[in-house]
Design an enzyme around this catalytic site. Sequence first.
Site, mmCIF file in Angstrom:
data_model
loop_
_atom_site.group_PDB
_atom_site.id
_atom_site.type_symbol
_atom_site.label_atom_id
_atom_site.label_comp_id
_atom_site.label_asym_id
_atom_site.label_seq_id
_atom_site.Cartn_x
_atom_site.Cartn_y
_atom_site.Cartn_z
ATOM 1 N N PRO A 174 3.460 -4.610 15.638
ATOM 2 C CA PRO A 174 3.596 -4.485 17.105
ATOM 3 C C PRO A 174 2.234 -4.272 17.789
ATOM 4 C CG PRO A 174 4.701 -2.660 15.949
ATOM 5 C CD PRO A 174 4.179 -3.577 14.923
ATOM 6 N N ASP A 175 1.276 -3.689 17.045
ATOM 7 C CA ASP A 175 -0.068 -3.464 17.638
ATOM 8 C C ASP A 175 -1.108 -4.353 16.965
ATOM 9 O OD1 ASP A 175 0.644 0.092 17.600
ATOM 10 O OD2 ASP A 175 1.163 -1.475 19.055
ATOM 11 N N CYS A 224 0.826 21.291 -17.032
ATOM 12 C CA CYS A 224 1.047 20.353 -18.128
ATOM 13 C C CYS A 224 1.434 21.094 -19.406
ATOM 14 C CB CYS A 224 -0.254 19.573 -18.358
ATOM 15 S SG CYS A 224 -0.226 18.522 -19.812
ATOM 16 N N HIS A 250 -1.197 1.602 -4.437
ATOM 17 C CA HIS A 250 -1.605 3.009 -4.288
ATOM 18 C C HIS A 250 -0.700 3.964 -5.039
ATOM 19 C CE1 HIS A 250 -3.582 1.673 -0.240
ATOM 20 N NE2 HIS A 250 -4.345 1.381 -1.274
ATOM 21 N N ASP A 285 6.365 4.596 -1.285
ATOM 22 C CA ASP A 285 7.735 5.089 -1.057
ATOM 23 C C ASP A 285 8.801 4.344 -1.864
ATOM 24 O OD1 ASP A 285 7.573 3.484 2.223
ATOM 25 O OD2 ASP A 285 8.095 2.611 0.289
ATOM 26 N N GLN A 287 0.862 -1.196 0.000
ATOM 27 C CA GLN A 287 0.000 0.000 0.000
ATOM 28 C C GLN A 287 0.896 1.243 0.000
ATOM 29 O OE1 GLN A 287 -3.448 -0.462 2.973
ATOM 30 N NE2 GLN A 287 -1.919 -1.922 3.670
ATOM 31 N N CYS A 340 -0.445 14.772 -15.455
ATOM 32 C CA CYS A 340 -1.426 15.856 -15.597
ATOM 33 C C CYS A 340 -2.779 15.393 -15.062
ATOM 34 C CB CYS A 340 -1.579 16.227 -17.083
ATOM 35 S SG CYS A 340 -2.934 17.374 -17.358
HETATM 36 C C1 BV8 Z 1 -11.688 3.040 -3.430
HETATM 37 C C2 BV8 Z 1 -1.873 6.850 -1.325
HETATM 38 C C3 BV8 Z 1 -13.414 2.613 -4.984
HETATM 39 C C4 BV8 Z 1 -2.006 8.297 -1.013
HETATM 40 C C5 BV8 Z 1 -3.518 5.738 0.099
HETATM 41 C C6 BV8 Z 1 -16.023 6.949 0.731
HETATM 42 C C7 BV8 Z 1 -15.814 7.237 -0.614
HETATM 43 C C8 BV8 Z 1 -14.944 6.488 -1.396
HETATM 44 C C9 BV8 Z 1 -14.254 5.455 -0.834
HETATM 45 C C10 BV8 Z 1 -14.445 5.190 0.504
HETATM 46 C C11 BV8 Z 1 -15.330 5.899 1.295
HETATM 47 N N1 BV8 Z 1 -15.278 5.366 2.562
HETATM 48 C C12 BV8 Z 1 -14.404 4.364 2.602
HETATM 49 C C13 BV8 Z 1 -13.920 4.243 1.362
HETATM 50 C C14 BV8 Z 1 -12.948 3.354 0.958
HETATM 51 C C15 BV8 Z 1 -11.605 4.052 1.173
HETATM 52 C C16 BV8 Z 1 -11.135 3.616 2.531
HETATM 53 O O1 BV8 Z 1 -10.765 2.479 2.675
HETATM 54 N N2 BV8 Z 1 -11.190 4.522 3.523
HETATM 55 C C17 BV8 Z 1 -10.790 4.112 4.856
HETATM 56 C C18 BV8 Z 1 -10.089 5.262 5.557
HETATM 57 C C19 BV8 Z 1 -12.012 3.639 5.592
HETATM 58 N N3 BV8 Z 1 -10.748 3.562 0.127
HETATM 59 C C20 BV8 Z 1 -10.588 4.257 -0.994
HETATM 60 O O2 BV8 Z 1 -11.047 5.370 -1.191
HETATM 61 C C21 BV8 Z 1 -9.796 3.521 -2.057
HETATM 62 N N4 BV8 Z 1 -10.482 3.577 -3.289
HETATM 63 O O3 BV8 Z 1 -12.336 2.542 -2.543
HETATM 64 O O4 BV8 Z 1 -12.135 3.117 -4.730
HETATM 65 C C22 BV8 Z 1 -14.300 3.809 -4.991
HETATM 66 C C23 BV8 Z 1 -14.037 4.806 -5.904
HETATM 67 C C24 BV8 Z 1 -14.903 5.912 -5.935
HETATM 68 C C25 BV8 Z 1 -15.983 6.002 -5.050
HETATM 69 C C26 BV8 Z 1 -16.207 4.955 -4.126
HETATM 70 C C27 BV8 Z 1 -15.355 3.875 -4.093
HETATM 71 C C28 BV8 Z 1 -8.448 4.199 -2.226
HETATM 72 C C29 BV8 Z 1 -7.599 3.942 -0.989
HETATM 73 C C30 BV8 Z 1 -6.164 4.400 -1.273
HETATM 74 C C31 BV8 Z 1 -5.878 5.674 -0.521
HETATM 75 N N5 BV8 Z 1 -4.475 6.037 -0.724
HETATM 76 N N6 BV8 Z 1 -2.241 6.042 -0.170
HETATM 77 C C32 BV8 Z 1 -0.954 8.774 -0.048
HETATM 78 O O5 BV8 Z 1 -0.135 7.965 0.441
HETATM 79 O O6 BV8 Z 1 -0.940 10.002 0.189
HETATM 80 S S1 BV8 Z 1 -3.862 4.857 1.488
HETATM 81 C C33 BV8 Z 1 -2.765 5.252 2.724
HETATM 82 O O7 BV8 Z 1 -3.231 4.536 3.867
HETATM 83 C C34 BV8 Z 1 -1.337 4.754 2.565
HETATM 84 O O8 BV8 Z 1 -1.110 4.099 1.348
HETATM 85 C C35 BV8 Z 1 -1.191 3.752 3.709
HETATM 86 O O9 BV8 Z 1 -0.344 2.709 3.394
HETATM 87 C C36 BV8 Z 1 -2.569 3.300 3.770
HETATM 88 C C37 BV8 Z 1 -3.063 2.422 4.839
HETATM 89 O O10 BV8 Z 1 -2.544 2.776 6.008
HETATM 90 P P1 BV8 Z 1 -1.386 1.770 6.574
HETATM 91 O O11 BV8 Z 1 -0.442 1.471 5.478
HETATM 92 O O12 BV8 Z 1 -2.028 0.625 7.241
HETATM 93 O O13 BV8 Z 1 -0.673 2.718 7.541
HETATM 94 P P2 BV8 Z 1 -1.215 3.155 8.932
HETATM 95 O O14 BV8 Z 1 -0.469 4.375 9.300
HETATM 96 O O15 BV8 Z 1 -2.693 3.161 8.899
HETATM 97 O O16 BV8 Z 1 -0.826 1.952 9.903
HETATM 98 C C38 BV8 Z 1 0.522 1.661 10.137
HETATM 99 C C39 BV8 Z 1 0.531 0.301 10.814
HETATM 100 O O17 BV8 Z 1 1.899 -0.089 10.991
HETATM 101 C C40 BV8 Z 1 -0.108 0.282 12.195
HETATM 102 O O18 BV8 Z 1 -0.931 -0.864 12.317
HETATM 103 C C41 BV8 Z 1 1.083 0.176 13.150
HETATM 104 O O19 BV8 Z 1 0.777 -0.600 14.306
HETATM 105 C C42 BV8 Z 1 2.067 -0.576 12.299
HETATM 106 N N7 BV8 Z 1 3.476 -0.360 12.628
HETATM 107 C C43 BV8 Z 1 4.052 0.743 13.182
HETATM 108 N N8 BV8 Z 1 5.409 0.543 13.289
HETATM 109 C C44 BV8 Z 1 5.651 -0.698 12.781
HETATM 110 C C45 BV8 Z 1 4.440 -1.271 12.360
HETATM 111 N N9 BV8 Z 1 4.372 -2.496 11.817
HETATM 112 C C46 BV8 Z 1 5.514 -3.186 11.689
HETATM 113 N N10 BV8 Z 1 6.731 -2.712 12.065
HETATM 114 C C47 BV8 Z 1 6.838 -1.477 12.618
HETATM 115 N N11 BV8 Z 1 8.034 -1.007 12.989
HETATM 116 ZN ZN ZN Z 2 -2.422 17.813 -19.665
#
Ligand code: BV8
Ligand code: ZN
Length: 258
Positions: free
Chosen positions: A223-224, A156, A121, A106, A103, A129
């Site tokens: 870890p969580d 663009c 993602h 980077d 996801q 553009c």
């Molecule tokens: C979609 C790129 C169909 C950008 C990202 C309303 C309207 C539309 C859609 C939705 C809606 N409501 C819900 C949705 C679905 C929505 C969604 O899921 N929302 C969530 C918040 C509920 N999804 C979407 O919109 C997706 N598209 O559904 O399309 C559609 C289309 C049109 C209309 C309707 C539907 C698109 C989702 C993609 C979003 N883009 N990234 C950017 O980076 O700026 S997602 C973003 O969150 C990052 O990519 C990130 O990776 C991702 C998820 O978070 P995590 O990776 O899990 O990171 P997080 O910080 O949350 O957690 C870190 C974890 O690591 C923790 O658990 C922690 O304990 C752990 N950790 C910490 N340290 C360590 C560790 N683990 C191991 N080792 C360590 N040392």
């Molecule tokens: Zn253009």
Amino acid sequence: MTAPHEATADLLEQARRVVVLTGAGMSAESGVPTFREAQTGLWARFNPEELATERAFRENPARVFGWYLQRLHAVRAAEPHAGYRALAHLAQRFRDGFCIVTQNVDGLHARAGSRNVVELHGSLEAFRCIECQLPFPADQIGGLDDVQAERPPPTCRECGNLIRPGVVWFGESLPSDAIGRAWRAAEEADVALVVGTSSLVYPAANLPAVVRGRGGRVIEINPDETPLSPSVDLYWSAPAGEALPLLAEALAGSQERR
Ligand code: BV8
Ligand code: ZN
């Protein structure tokens, strides 16, 4: 009581095909803040889920574009940690039966030498553009070292519209080729290794259920606990940078004992 790295190695030893799902936690030990940690500096007062939308970009292009440049600058300065290298090493054992679905935007899996990586993602290195989709080379975006300020995006050269980051924003569909590759890997996998994701973002968070639905096993390294934890076959509470090298060592050790 079997140690988690041995229990995980046992499950992987029996597997022919593995799909790995990683999230922002995979990059935490490389110094890249996880997606939900407080944003730094200028963006500290914004919720990343609000910034990572087309609406936010159109409302305030300089604020959102500056945020992405600040993140691009940070990931370019980051190095893949030992956990990344351990995954690249593990892949060799499974040959074409090892697919990393990330996801993260980077690029650290590829920089650690992993080959079969699906970026669900998009990528911080990709720009295009917002209207005609013409790609815009990242190296034409100057001044990456001065990223504390908001920065108006370039326009663009074909149609004059704004250049946007090549990531998938909330509310946007994931690239169909990435989804296709990821879901095919999950449908063929005997084991899903889920590392460093809060399992809150869809459709990525659905991937382990595809593996489980076909009788595969699910292992979570985090870890969580997360919403996925109650349903996994093995939950290993550890940071990725510590767990994955231990796992690679345990698997190498078992290979020698064969
Ligand atoms: C979609 C790129 C169909 C950008 C990202 C309303 C309207 C539309 C859609 C939705 C809606 N409501 C819900 C949705 C679905 C929505 C969604 O899921 N929302 C969530 C918040 C509920 N999804 C979407 O919109 C997706 N598209 O559904 O399309 C559609 C289309 C049109 C209309 C309707 C539907 C698109 C989702 C993609 C979003 N883009 N990234 C950017 O980076 O700026 S997602 C973003 O969150 C990052 O990519 C990130 O990776 C991702 C998820 O978070 P995590 O990776 O899990 O990171 P997080 O910080 O949350 O957690 C870190 C974890 O690591 C923790 O658990 C922690 O304990 C752990 N950790 C910490 N340290 C360590 C560790 N683990 C191991 N080792 C360590 N040392
Ligand atoms: Zn253009």
